[in-house]
Design an enzyme around this catalytic site. Structure first.
Site, PDB file in Angstrom:
ATOM      1  N   ARG A  60       4.793 -50.647   6.627  1.00  0.00           N
ATOM      2  CA  ARG A  60       5.661 -49.923   7.274  1.00  0.00           C
ATOM      3  C   ARG A  60       5.068 -48.546   7.746  1.00  0.00           C
ATOM      4  O   ARG A  60       4.541 -48.247   8.884  1.00  0.00           O
ATOM      5  CB  ARG A  60       7.125 -49.498   6.547  1.00  0.00           C
ATOM      6  N   LYS A  75      17.766 -38.825   0.802  1.00  0.00           N
ATOM      7  CA  LYS A  75      17.744 -38.595   2.090  1.00  0.00           C
ATOM      8  C   LYS A  75      18.948 -39.074   2.647  1.00  0.00           C
ATOM      9  O   LYS A  75      19.856 -39.662   1.829  1.00  0.00           O
ATOM     10  CB  LYS A  75      16.586 -39.514   2.429  1.00  0.00           C
ATOM     11  N   TYR A 118      43.563 -53.213  19.327  1.00  0.00           N
ATOM     12  CA  TYR A 118      42.783 -53.238  20.305  1.00  0.00           C
ATOM     13  C   TYR A 118      42.563 -54.751  20.535  1.00  0.00           C
ATOM     14  O   TYR A 118      42.352 -55.465  19.818  1.00  0.00           O
ATOM     15  CB  TYR A 118      41.506 -52.405  20.427  1.00  0.00           C
ATOM     16  N   MET A 139      38.287 -46.547  16.452  1.00  0.00           N
ATOM     17  CA  MET A 139      37.328 -45.470  16.040  1.00  0.00           C
ATOM     18  C   MET A 139      37.961 -44.693  15.163  1.00  0.00           C
ATOM     19  O   MET A 139      37.101 -44.056  14.176  1.00  0.00           O
ATOM     20  CB  MET A 139      37.186 -44.531  17.151  1.00  0.00           C
TER      21      MET A 139
HETATM   22  C1  LIG Z   1      14.446 -44.793   0.063  1.00  0.00           C
HETATM   23  C2  LIG Z   1      13.161 -44.617  -0.657  1.00  0.00           C
HETATM   24  C3  LIG Z   1      13.234 -44.820  -1.911  1.00  0.00           C
HETATM   25  C4  LIG Z   1      14.451 -44.916  -2.794  1.00  0.00           C
HETATM   26  O1  LIG Z   1      14.717 -46.012  -2.968  1.00  0.00           O
HETATM   27  P1  LIG Z   1      16.061 -46.623  -3.705  1.00  0.00           P
HETATM   28  O2  LIG Z   1      15.939 -48.347  -3.533  1.00  0.00           O
HETATM   29  O3  LIG Z   1      17.225 -46.242  -3.180  1.00  0.00           O
HETATM   30  O4  LIG Z   1      15.651 -46.321  -5.019  1.00  0.00           O
HETATM   31  C5  LIG Z   1      12.092 -44.892  -2.664  1.00  0.00           C
HETATM   32  N1  LIG Z   1      10.624 -44.476  -2.077  1.00  0.00           N
HETATM   33  C6  LIG Z   1      10.885 -44.625  -0.685  1.00  0.00           C
HETATM   34  C7  LIG Z   1       9.597 -44.381  -0.005  1.00  0.00           C
HETATM   35  C8  LIG Z   1      11.861 -44.696   0.088  1.00  0.00           C
HETATM   36  O5  LIG Z   1      11.856 -44.589   1.348  1.00  0.00           O
END
Ligand SMILES: *Cc1c(COP(=O)(O)O)cnc(C)c1O
Length: 369
Positions: free
Chosen positions: A135, A38, A264, A313
């Site tokens: 969550r 991701k 700045y 920036m």
């Molecule tokens: C991002 C994520 C992971 C990976 O976690 P790391 O700490 O980067 O290994 C695993 N499971 C879920 C549900 C995540 O959102």
């Protein structure tokens, strides 16, 4: 047009492979591996990482639909789990043969509805249970409804059930974590009983593998940050290889005389003559403004150069008064894990945020052996 930015994030694929093998050495041979790519592969390059690892792992995971589509368009054929789909994404998820994490009764009902319309057969989905992170996820109370929805159809099949640990990196939270694992175990038993088949189970992220491989390895693990060399603890990180190096060059060197200011808001005021180097990387590239005013530092010719004044920036200015250097010389913005961790700490965050903040303006290059 090709990205010509002189600020470059170098990705050492060989180091990724070494890190993957390190995690594999901590796991049973049969344990499946989900590589989480991701957020552009934690700020690197999701497609390149996925292409490189495709034959060594079992699954990829992304947070959102569009990240999964990018992998498919990049030619990735391996199953892809979408961790955070929305009701409105479900058709597209199917269109791209992505596998949704279903985390609520609402979402499950909608997915089943769509799967009927599309006449799907055994389409793989994954069920997420909330065991304490609070969550996303079903709770124990949802199980009977889930099973009645799933048992009455053959459009979808539960490929896996999973949960996520709230503090896998924090051994002070061991009691809580073991409780999460217990809850997950009891939920899994109940789900499997009602389904009449056995989906994969998984719970561990990077720190989970490092700290709870005995208690909660199950059938798969989900690896993210570890592949990029971070173990969320000095003793683990030391065992991992540095993957990402962020570099740039000196655009210009300036002499700042006593009484003059830099940048700045005139945040830096010279009390003596200093020499600064201006570097083409700023907060739009992912360098937090929190690193300004001597909090952050880069390396030039192997010496530390602190950031002078505010981060702009597109630029930072660094103190090179005591460094022999010239315009055009290389600047190392992120040298290795230890450097990134120090900068994260100094700006009150974690390496995850520094990596994923490296914006798409920065050119990515793959290090060839
Ligand atoms: C991002 C994520 C992971 C990976 O976690 P790391 O700490 O980067 O290994 C695993 N499971 C879920 C549900 C995540 O959102």
């Amino acid at each position: 047009m090709e990205n010509s930015h002189v600020t470059v994030l170098e990705i050492d694929l060989n180091a990724v492979k070494i890190n993957l093998n390190y995690f594999k050495s901590k796991l049973y041979k049969k344990t499946k591996i989900v590589v989480v790519v991701k957020a552009f592969g934690y700020g690197s390059d999701a497609v390149e990482i996925a292409k490189f690892l495709e034959n060594s792992v079992d699954y990829f995971a992304v947070a959102y639909l569009n990240e999964g589509v990018t992998l498919r368009k990049g030619g990735i054929k391996t199953p892809i789990l979408v961790l955070h789909p929305q009701k409105c994404n479900l058709e597209k998820i199917i269109e791209h043969r992505l596998e949704p994490n279903i985390y609520s009764v609402n979402l499950l009902k909608r997915f089943i509805e769509i799967s009927r319309i599309l006449k799907l057969e055994n389409y793989p989905i994954h069920l997420k249970f909330n065991t304490g992170l609070n969550r996303l996820g079903f709770t124990k109370n949802d199980i009977s409804e889930i099973s009645s929805l799933i048992n009455n159809q053959n459009e979808i099949i539960v490929k896996s059930i999973f949960s996520h640990i709230a503090a896998s990196e924090d051994l002070n939270e061991r009691v809580f974590t073991l409780q999460q694992i217990n809850i997950f175990n009891s939920i899994s038993k109940e789900v499997i009983n009602l389904l009449n088949y056995t989906p994969f189970k998984h719970m561990l992220n990077t720190s989970g593998v490092l700290n709870y491989a005995t208690e909660a390895q199950f059938d798969m693990v989900r690896l993210g940050i570890g592949l990029y060399g971070f173990g969320n603890d000095e003793k683990h990180t030391k065992k991992l290889k540095s993957v990402l190096t962020l570099t740039s060059i000196i655009s210009q060197i300036q002499t700042i005389r006593k009484g003059e200011t830099v940048g700045y808001n005139r945040a830096y005021k010279a009390t003596t003559t200093i020499k600064t180097a201006t570097i083409p990387i700023g907060h739009a590239d992912g360098i937090s403004r929190k690193l300004g005013n001597s909090v952050g530092y880069v390396y030039i010719n192997n010496k530390k150069a602190v950031i002078v004044g505010n981060v702009c920036m597109d630029m930072i200015m660094v103190d090179v008064t005591n460094i022999v250097c010239n315009e055009g010389d290389e600047v190392i913005i992120y040298k290795n894990q230890q450097h990134i961790e120090a900068l994260a700490k100094a700006s009150n965050t974690i390496p995850y945020e520094l990596l994923t903040a490296i914006s798409q303006r920065v050119r990515r290059v793959l290090k060839s052996c």
